[in-house]
Enzyme design. Structure first.
Site, PDB file in Angstrom:
ATOM      1  N   SER A  92       0.876  -1.185   0.000  1.00 16.21           N
ATOM      2  CA  SER A  92       0.000   0.000   0.000  1.00 16.21           C
ATOM      3  C   SER A  92       0.907   1.227   0.000  1.00 16.21           C
ATOM      4  CB  SER A  92      -0.848  -0.013   1.277  1.00 16.21           C
ATOM      5  OG  SER A  92      -1.461   1.246   1.496  1.00 16.21           O
ATOM      6  N   TYR A 122      -2.020  -1.185  10.440  1.00 15.06           N
ATOM      7  CA  TYR A 122      -1.972  -1.306   8.976  1.00 15.06           C
ATOM      8  C   TYR A 122      -0.654  -0.755   8.434  1.00 15.06           C
ATOM      9  CZ  TYR A 122      -3.904  -1.081   4.193  1.00 15.06           C
ATOM     10  OH  TYR A 122      -4.141  -1.254   2.845  1.00 15.06           O
TER      11      TYR A 122
HETATM   12  P1  NAD Z   1     -11.395  -6.287   0.044  1.00  9.01           P
HETATM   13  O1  NAD Z   1     -12.004  -6.189   1.410  1.00  9.01           O
HETATM   14  O2  NAD Z   1     -12.225  -6.048  -1.155  1.00  9.01           O
HETATM   15  O3  NAD Z   1     -10.698  -7.693  -0.160  1.00  9.01           O
HETATM   16  C1  NAD Z   1      -9.982  -8.317   0.847  1.00  9.01           C
HETATM   17  C2  NAD Z   1      -9.945  -9.792   0.542  1.00  9.01           C
HETATM   18  O4  NAD Z   1      -9.251 -10.441   1.598  1.00  9.01           O
HETATM   19  C3  NAD Z   1     -11.323 -10.438   0.452  1.00  9.01           C
HETATM   20  O5  NAD Z   1     -11.290 -11.461  -0.526  1.00  9.01           O
HETATM   21  C4  NAD Z   1     -11.508 -11.025   1.834  1.00  9.01           C
HETATM   22  O6  NAD Z   1     -12.423 -12.110   1.863  1.00  9.01           O
HETATM   23  C5  NAD Z   1     -10.093 -11.480   2.094  1.00  9.01           C
HETATM   24  N1  NAD Z   1      -9.785 -11.713   3.505  1.00  9.01           N
HETATM   25  C6  NAD Z   1      -9.975 -10.894   4.555  1.00  9.01           C
HETATM   26  N2  NAD Z   1      -9.577 -11.507   5.679  1.00  9.01           N
HETATM   27  C7  NAD Z   1      -9.114 -12.718   5.316  1.00  9.01           C
HETATM   28  C8  NAD Z   1      -8.568 -13.813   6.017  1.00  9.01           C
HETATM   29  N3  NAD Z   1      -8.409 -13.812   7.348  1.00  9.01           N
HETATM   30  N4  NAD Z   1      -8.204 -14.916   5.320  1.00  9.01           N
HETATM   31  C9  NAD Z   1      -8.390 -14.978   3.979  1.00  9.01           C
HETATM   32  N5  NAD Z   1      -8.893 -13.966   3.259  1.00  9.01           N
HETATM   33  C10 NAD Z   1      -9.255 -12.854   3.929  1.00  9.01           C
HETATM   34  O7  NAD Z   1     -10.140  -5.299   0.131  1.00  9.01           O
HETATM   35  P2  NAD Z   1      -9.145  -4.711  -0.980  1.00  9.01           P
HETATM   36  O8  NAD Z   1      -9.240  -3.241  -0.890  1.00  9.01           O
HETATM   37  O9  NAD Z   1      -9.309  -5.387  -2.288  1.00  9.01           O
HETATM   38  O10 NAD Z   1      -7.765  -5.132  -0.321  1.00  9.01           O
HETATM   39  C11 NAD Z   1      -6.876  -6.061  -0.887  1.00  9.01           C
HETATM   40  C12 NAD Z   1      -5.457  -5.695  -0.489  1.00  9.01           C
HETATM   41  O11 NAD Z   1      -5.141  -4.418  -1.035  1.00  9.01           O
HETATM   42  C13 NAD Z   1      -5.253  -5.571   1.020  1.00  9.01           C
HETATM   43  O12 NAD Z   1      -4.008  -6.127   1.376  1.00  9.01           O
HETATM   44  C14 NAD Z   1      -5.253  -4.068   1.235  1.00  9.01           C
HETATM   45  O13 NAD Z   1      -4.530  -3.713   2.371  1.00  9.01           O
HETATM   46  C15 NAD Z   1      -4.593  -3.600  -0.036  1.00  9.01           C
HETATM   47  N6  NAD Z   1      -4.828  -2.193  -0.360  1.00  9.01           N
HETATM   48  C16 NAD Z   1      -6.091  -1.724  -0.563  1.00  9.01           C
HETATM   49  C17 NAD Z   1      -6.254  -0.385  -0.889  1.00  9.01           C
HETATM   50  C18 NAD Z   1      -7.615   0.207  -1.149  1.00  9.01           C
HETATM   51  O14 NAD Z   1      -7.694   1.436  -1.263  1.00  9.01           O
HETATM   52  N7  NAD Z   1      -8.653  -0.561  -1.264  1.00  9.01           N
HETATM   53  C19 NAD Z   1      -5.150   0.469  -0.982  1.00  9.01           C
HETATM   54  C20 NAD Z   1      -3.889  -0.056  -0.771  1.00  9.01           C
HETATM   55  C21 NAD Z   1      -3.738  -1.399  -0.458  1.00  9.01           C
END
Ligand code: NAD
Length: 260
Positions: free
Chosen positions: A142, A155
């Site tokens: 991130s 985080y």
């Molecule tokens: P999201 O909530 O849409 O997806 C998260 C996924 O992780 C889902 O499939 C969920 O079921 C799964 N998950 C959660 N807990 C879990 C567990 N204990 N075991 C297995 N699976 C689990 O979120 P996202 O925004 O797509 O996030 C995905 C990644 O991207 C994360 O690592 C997040 O930190 C990172 N990220 C997101 C953003 C953003 O703005 N959305 C920005 C930077 C980084």
């Protein structure tokens, strides 16, 4: 480009993980999905791209579940060539109010799971290509792996750790065909971020659109979300021949967030 390769994407039932899984599938890679919630719709979406799809419901906070998932993936497809460590959760609170259980969960899911999946994937990647090695480990970190924001202690700590682990993984495999890189998105409109938009709308008494504008204006100069499709294309680039000597980078795709 990735026909015959097998990819495992953690946390790929929604959001960024699903976007990356689809981008890899479009290049011909078979996919192991993982994550909670609805499994049928994401599995069907990926299968419609003409590749084989499997699913394992490992809870990424549990090392024994991760071991089971890696064994399952190896049995199902023979070998995992591309590992995308993407599963992640968020919790927002000041340090003195941060629930200890949320701290432990974020460190386990966002950071320790990357170590466990990586250590279990590496032996087969290093043995591939007649011992010369071939593999791609892509860690979804991130902008919070590069800079901090208040109220995101667990985080930010986990994501800085992921960037560090990415560099170590890249160095330990630098003379093989196994590369490791991190992707550092700014805001992406997924369920994880929608929760933060909802909280902002509630706190400020504004509607969803106004909360989105405020959220973007605070940090992201482009005033645009990065999309899962754009992040998927970056993952495909890391897997391409042009990515052969891209090692240990933390590549931000953040609308200028960290340029400030
Ligand atoms: P999201 O909530 O849409 O997806 C998260 C996924 O992780 C889902 O499939 C969920 O079921 C799964 N998950 C959660 N807990 C879990 C567990 N204990 N075991 C297995 N699976 C689990 O979120 P996202 O925004 O797509 O996030 C995905 C990644 O991207 C994360 O690592 C997040 O930190 C990172 N990220 C997101 C953003 C953003 O703005 N959305 C920005 C930077 C980084």
């Amino acid at each position: 480009m990735l026909k015959g390769k097998n990819a495992l994407v953690t946390g790929s039932t929604s959001g960024i993980g699903l976007g990356i899984a689809k981008a890899l599938a479009r290049q011909g890679a078979n996919i192991v999905l993982n994550g909670f919630g609805d499994v049928d719709a994401p599995s069907a979406e990926v299968a419609s791209l003409g590749v084989q799809v499997a699913y394992h419901g490992a809870d990424m906070s549990k090392p024994s579940d991760i071991e089971d998932m890696m064994k399952f993936a190896a049995q199902r497809f023979g070998r995992i060539d591309i590992l995308v460590n993407n599963a992640g959760i968020q919790h927002v609170a000041r340090i003195e109010n941060f629930p200890v259980e949320r701290w432990d969960a974020i460190i386990a899911i966002n950071l320790s799971s990357v170590f466990h999946a990586t250590r279990l994937a590496l032996p087969a990647m290093r043995a591939a290509n007649d011992g010369k090695g071939w593999g791609r480990i892509i860690n979804v970190a991130s902008v919070h792996g590069l800079v901090a924001s208040a109220e995101k202690s667990a985080y930010v700590t986990a994501k800085h750790g992921v960037v560090g682990l990415t560099k170590v993984t890249a160095l330990e495999n630098a003379t093989s065909g196994v590369t490791c890189n991190a992707i550092c998105p700014g805001w992406v409109l997924t369920p994880l971020v929608q929760k933060q938009i909802d909280a902002k709308a509630l706190a400020l008494g504004v509607d969803n659109d106004a909360a989105i504008k405020l959220l973007l204006a605070e940090k992201e100069p482009s005033l645009q979300f990065t999309t899962p499709e754009e992040l998927g294309d970056l993952a495909v680039f890391f897997c391409s021949p042009a990515g052969n000597n891209v090692r240990g980078v933390a590549w931000n795709m953040d609308g200028g967030w960290t340029a400030q």
